[in-house]
Write an enzyme that holds these catalytic residues in place. Structure first.
Site, short mmCIF file in Angstrom:
data_model
loop_
_atom_site.label_atom_id
_atom_site.label_comp_id
_atom_site.label_asym_id
_atom_site.label_seq_id
_atom_site.Cartn_x
_atom_site.Cartn_y
_atom_site.Cartn_z
N GLU A 253 2.59 10.57 10.81
CA GLU A 253 3.33 10.56 12.07
C GLU A 253 3.86 9.14 12.35
OE1 GLU A 253 0.43 12.15 11.62
OE2 GLU A 253 1.25 14.17 11.80
N GLU B 261 0.83 -1.20 0.00
CA GLU B 261 0.00 0.00 0.00
C GLU B 261 0.86 1.25 0.00
OE1 GLU B 261 -3.80 1.77 2.38
OE2 GLU B 261 -2.62 0.28 3.41
#
Lengths: 353, 389
Positions: free
Chosen positions: B373, B243
């Protein structure tokens, strides 16, 4: 399509890395700051023994006959070691310029001593009046209105221009063009000068990659050891994300630099745009690495004694060499917006259709 | 280093270009986040499949073309050049498909891949739960063995096109005593299974294709377990790698946006409309970064073809493309000036294109597929080797 380096090319890179780790430690770099010329003929002889000055010199003139694709990895190592001997003007720019000038007498006179480590060449950059390492050069390649000149050092007057980076010595050059020194004129001079600029910028961009890698490595080491609040400061996300950002900038700049090496080696139509993208992205990665590394080293990094600023100053210096970022940004924007057709995207080959 | 295409690759590009020029719908399809658009996109996928271009790098036996990753990149370039529709089954074909190819049984490959390639079965992903977002190992939905079935209970959420999809893949806790990433099993779930409730969630784009999915004693046969029981985390990591790493967002997509942005800048300047001076540089920077992403992907593909693997560096990609996509779209909106807030149908909108829609979509990029993050933590810890604690 195989966008990667060969095993031989990687081997050359490792050889140079190991050589510089042994022969050009930071103590050596700092030691050179204190000497009169800042340069070491003994060290240059050692560089010649492993072939660096003659990387791009054809074999028939005693060089290694390599291409910019081989050389780009060498210049990454030059940056990693903060090596500031005049490898860019002599090896990356002057040698191919002399080769491409088509002037056999000039090539026979200068290429063998360059490859042997017995001659240094300084080259004026079209983007700056400052000529680095002109004081130790045997020959200066300078631009006048009537063309390019190869001028012996005793025919010019140098004015030292002290620099913020003690690793380099900068000069302005007063000289009068003489017909006997002219090596190219008209369109040929322009072509050679543009190629010189692209080669110089590519070699700087590769050094900026090495500089950036070294700064990241120093910062990872330091933040993994330095403890506050009972833990290494490198375990804090605020610090991790700073360094992760550098890694992102580094890796995408590296792709541009490696592609630009191919573009210069094969002299493709988009060569100059590719070089500008390499110089912009590698320059910004290195500058960002300098700022962030200083930040994560805290007050310690702000001292003259700590070695961090050796690479920080290299990052600043390299950004201004062979076209500062603003100059390359302007050249890139010109290619995208001022040409009839914008530059072609990689992969979307124009040969089909 | 060789940056040229072989005659075979050039021929393939030509063939793909010709087919796409003849077959790509002239009118833009409605959003695949609507029922009507979803169906129109599925119909397009069938056409693409019949033309032999649905799954370029997949083996022929599974409905692919048997091409290598370079040809896939070429195809993607042509696909975006032709302005072809978005891939409605992207979670299936780009994420789950390669994972089934890697860890699935021969029966699973034969059962799932061909219908995935033709988009007869469209897949949603069931990664997130209300309490398992960035902390994906905190999965609470359970799959308890009962004879030849798993009995599923719990909730998944944020499933793109979950409102219309036919199947869902995700991790379930098969060992109720387990914690964190142990005791999870990767299961393929038909969404028409009794006991499953799909509740659409209206997204920031005002469309209702996003969904939360509830499992209430839903029974799924054990043969739909992908990989070993209890090893779901490893299977999921492989999927997440694809992905972030390569397939989901090919560089052509961003190069295409970058070229449209350059075009928009040139047109805006030519129209005499005032343009903030910094935008010239920002647009050039976007174009340059899209090029960097393409170059970097070609390098990754070269490495894969030489036997290498994608590892944690896929996190670098995910940060780079998602933040570039936001920057390109926000720059376009700045160039559009006062028209930036107008919907495409507004009488004063003129040729505003799809930039606003694209911007709202791009804003999801730094969040989905693992927030940026989390990616930065991965880079710091797994690539740079910084201390976890």
């Amino acid at each position: 399509m195989e966008f990667m380096f060969s095993e031989d090319q990687r081997l050359l890179q490792e050889t140079v890395r190991d050589f510089l780790a042994g022969e050009c430690p930071v103590e050596f770099v700092r030691g050179q700051w204190e000497t009169e010329t800042g340069r070491s003929p003994e060290f240059w002889s050692k560089l010649a023994e492993i072939g660096i000055p003659g990387l791009l010199v054809p074999e028939e003139y005693g060089g290694l006959g390599m291409s910019e694709i081989d050389a780009v990895l060498v210049f990454v190592e030059v940056g990693r070691a903060a090596l500031a001997e005049p490898v860019v003007p002599t090896a990356a720019v002057a040698a191919p310029l002399i080769r491409e000038s088509g002037n056999t007498a000039l090539a026979e006179r200068w290429l063998p001593p360059i490859a042997a480590g017995e001659a240094l060449v300084a080259v004026a950059q079209p983007t700056s009046p400052l000529v680095p390492e002109a004081h130790v050069a045997d020959l200066l390649i300078l631009r006048a209105e009537d063309g390019l000149h190869a001028v012996p050092r005793d025919a010019v007057r140098l004015t030292a221009q002290p620099s913020n980076d003690p690793s380099q010595r900068l000069f302005t050059v007063d000289w009068k063009p003489r017909n006997e020194d002219r090596i190219a004129s008209g369109a040929q001079a322009d072509r050679l000068e543009l190629a010189a600029l692209d080669r110089g910028a590519l070699a700087c961009a590769a050094q900026q990659i090495g500089t950036c890698e070294r700064l990241i490595a120093m910062s990872v080491d330091y933040t993994s050891q330095r403890r506050q609040f009972g833990v290494p400061i490198g375990s804090f996300q605020a610090v991790k994300h700073h360094l992760a950002n550098l890694k992102v900038a580094l890796e995408y700049a590296r792709s541009h630099v490696e592609r630009a090496a191919h573009s210069v080696a094969h002299d493709v139509p988009c060569r100059s745009v590719d070089v500008s993208m390499a110089k912009i992205s590698a320059g910004e990665a290195a500058l960002q690495a300098a700022e962030v590394s200083l930040q994560v080293h805290g007050a310690l990094g702000y001292t003259w004694e700590q070695d961090l600023h050796v690479w920080m100053r290299r990052a600043w210096t390299l950004d201004l060499a062979w076209g500062e970022t603003a100059w390359h940004r302007a050249r890139l924007a010109g290619a995208l917006f001022d040409e009839e057709r914008p530059a072609e995207s990689f992969g979307f080959t124009p040969r089909v259709g | 280093m060789d940056l040229s295409y072989t005659p075979e690759q050039e021929a393939f590009r030509k063939e793909a270009r010709a087919w796409l020029e003849a077959n790509v719908p002239k009118e833009r399809l409605p959003s695949f986040d609507t029922r009507e658009g979803f169906d129109a996109h599925c119909a397009w996928e069938k056409k693409l499949h019949a033309g032999g271009f649905a799954m370029v790098p997949w083996p022929v036996e599974y409905g692919g073309r048997g091409a290598d990753l370079l040809e896939w990149l070429i195809f993607e370039e042509e696909y975006y050049r032709a302005g072809a529709p978005g891939r409605v089954n992207q979670n299936g074909i780009f994420l789950l498909g390669p994972t089934i190819m890697e860890v699935g049984t021969p029966e699973q490959k034969a059962r799932f891949l061909p219908k995935m390639a033709s988009s007869e079965e469209v897949w949603a992903q069931g990664w997130s739960e209300p309490n398992a977002g960035s902390d994906m190992a905190n999965i609470q939905a359970t799959a308890i063995r009962d004879g030849d079935d798993y009995v599923l209970n719990g909730q998944k959420t944020w499933a793109s096109r979950g409102a219309f999809a036919h199947w869902l893949f995700g991790m379930f806790r098969s060992d109720p005593e387990s914690t964190r990433h142990r005791g999870l099993t990767f299961i393929l779930v038909p969404l028409d299974t009794p006991g499953i409730t799909v509740r659409p969630i209206e997204k920031l784009n005002h469309k209702k294709a996003f969904a939360e999915i509830f499992f209430d004693d839903a029974r799924v046969p054990v043969r739909y377990q992908l990989g070993e029981e209890g090893k779901g985390w490893d299977v999921a990591m492989a999927t997440a790698g694809f992905e972030r790493g390569l397939m989901l967002r090919s560089p052509a997509r961003f190069q295409d946006t970058a070229r449209r942005l350059v075009d928009l800048y040139r047109k805006t300047v030519a129209s005499g409309q005032p343009v903030a001076p910094g935008l010239r540089d920002t647009v050039a920077r976007c174009w340059m970064d899209a090029e960097a992403y393409a170059l970097n992907t070609y390098q990754t593909v070269s490495r894969l073809l030489a036997g290498g693997k994608i590892g944690a560096e896929s996190s670098l990609n995910k940060i780079f493309w998602s933040e570039l996509d936001v920057r390109m779209h926000e720059t376009a909106l700045k160039l559009l000036g006062h028209r930036a807030e107008l919907l495409p149908g507004a009488p004063a909108a003129g040729d505003v294109g799809e930039w606003l829609d694209g911007y709202i979509f791009a804003l999801a990029g730094p969040i989905y597929a693992g927030t940026n993050e989390i990616q930065r933590n991965i880079i710091a810890e797994r690539i740079l080797g910084m201390p976890r604690k």
